[in-house]
Design a protein around this motif. Structure first.
Motif, PDB file in Angstrom:
ATOM      1  N   GLY A  11       7.771 -12.558   0.091  1.00 56.03           N
ATOM      2  CA  GLY A  11       7.073 -11.385   0.600  1.00 56.03           C
ATOM      3  C   GLY A  11       7.784 -10.769   1.785  1.00 56.03           C
ATOM      4  N   GLU A  12       7.034  -9.961   2.505  1.00 53.33           N
ATOM      5  CA  GLU A  12       7.579  -9.217   3.632  1.00 53.33           C
ATOM      6  C   GLU A  12       7.011  -9.766   4.931  1.00 53.33           C
ATOM      7  OE1 GLU A  12       7.565  -4.596   5.109  1.00 53.33           O
ATOM      8  OE2 GLU A  12       7.672  -5.005   2.958  1.00 53.33           O
ATOM      9  N   TRP A  13       7.890  -9.885   5.925  1.00 58.67           N
ATOM     10  CA  TRP A  13       7.532 -10.422   7.237  1.00 58.67           C
ATOM     11  C   TRP A  13       8.022  -9.453   8.302  1.00 58.67           C
ATOM     12  CZ3 TRP A  13       4.918 -15.058   7.098  1.00 58.67           C
ATOM     13  CH2 TRP A  13       4.954 -15.753   5.888  1.00 58.67           C
ATOM     14  N   SER A  14       7.258  -9.277   9.368  1.00 62.69           N
ATOM     15  CA  SER A  14       7.608  -8.311  10.401  1.00 62.69           C
ATOM     16  C   SER A  14       7.476  -8.940  11.787  1.00 62.69           C
ATOM     17  CB  SER A  14       6.675  -7.099  10.290  1.00 62.69           C
ATOM     18  OG  SER A  14       6.971  -6.155  11.286  1.00 62.69           O
ATOM     19  N   THR A  19      12.184  -6.315  10.029  1.00 66.89           N
ATOM     20  CA  THR A  19      11.504  -6.735   8.806  1.00 66.89           C
ATOM     21  C   THR A  19      12.407  -7.667   8.023  1.00 66.89           C
ATOM     22  OG1 THR A  19      10.281  -4.653   8.692  1.00 66.89           O
ATOM     23  CG2 THR A  19      10.448  -5.918   6.667  1.00 66.89           C
ATOM     24  N   LYS A  21      12.530  -9.450   4.184  1.00 60.24           N
ATOM     25  CA  LYS A  21      11.957  -9.486   2.841  1.00 60.24           C
ATOM     26  C   LYS A  21      12.568 -10.664   2.097  1.00 60.24           C
ATOM     27  CE  LYS A  21      11.195  -4.539   2.675  1.00 60.24           C
ATOM     28  NZ  LYS A  21      11.594  -3.261   2.080  1.00 60.24           N
ATOM     29  N   ARG A  23      12.639 -12.613  -1.565  1.00 59.12           N
ATOM     30  CA  ARG A  23      12.302 -12.428  -2.977  1.00 59.12           C
ATOM     31  C   ARG A  23      13.003 -13.478  -3.813  1.00 59.12           C
ATOM     32  NH1 ARG A  23      16.729  -9.810  -5.350  1.00 59.12           N
ATOM     33  NH2 ARG A  23      18.126  -8.866  -3.823  1.00 59.12           N
ATOM     34  N   ASP A  33      16.512 -10.381   2.593  1.00 61.25           N
ATOM     35  CA  ASP A  33      17.008  -9.066   2.992  1.00 61.25           C
ATOM     36  C   ASP A  33      16.530  -8.828   4.418  1.00 61.25           C
ATOM     37  OD1 ASP A  33      17.704  -6.442   3.396  1.00 61.25           O
ATOM     38  OD2 ASP A  33      16.498  -5.638   1.762  1.00 61.25           O
ATOM     39  N   ARG A 100       3.261 -12.105   8.470  1.00 63.08           N
ATOM     40  CA  ARG A 100       3.227 -11.717   7.063  1.00 63.08           C
ATOM     41  C   ARG A 100       2.628 -10.320   6.929  1.00 63.08           C
ATOM     42  NH1 ARG A 100       3.498 -14.654   2.413  1.00 63.08           N
ATOM     43  NH2 ARG A 100       3.096 -16.655   3.426  1.00 63.08           N
TER      44      ARG A 100
END
Length: 106
Positions: A11-14, A19, A21, A23, A33, A100
């Motif tokens: 998923g995406e984390w900030s 950020t 990502k 996958r 990424d 998250r």
């Protein structure tokens, strides 16, 4: 990297204006990424088996020349439902907590 426990990091984390990502790749590996001008990185499980927390080394993707994969960062996820991913430099200097974005993978 197979296993449902490992999917918890997807998923995406900030954090700190950046950020991350994570996958699943075509070969079953996990790809990271971290934004423009940063090559795609891979996760290598360093947890040593089952249980939590999960830990990964973040390394550059192999270039096919057989060179050694140096750890760029380490990631730690305290639990499968954790809202926080801990990002550390391999030297151990400093920890950045990424939150998250959205819910954990189903």
């Amino acid at each position: 990297m197979a296993g449902r426990d490992q999917d918890a990091c997807l998923g995406e984390w900030s954090g700190r204006g950046k950020t991350i990502k994570i996958r699943s790749g075509d070969a079953g590996d996990f790809l990271v990424d971290m934004g423009p001008n940063v090559p795609t990185l891979m996760l290598v499980d360093t947890s040593g088996g089952g249980g939590w927390p999960k830990k990964w080394a973040v390394v550059r993707r192999p270039d096919g020349k057989g060179g050694q994969q140096n750890t760029v960062y380490t990631f730690e996820l305290p639990s499968p439902s954790s809202r926080h991913l801990l990002v550390k430099k391999p030297s151990g200097d400093g920890v950045v907590e990424f939150d998250r974005v959205g819910g954990p993978p189903a």
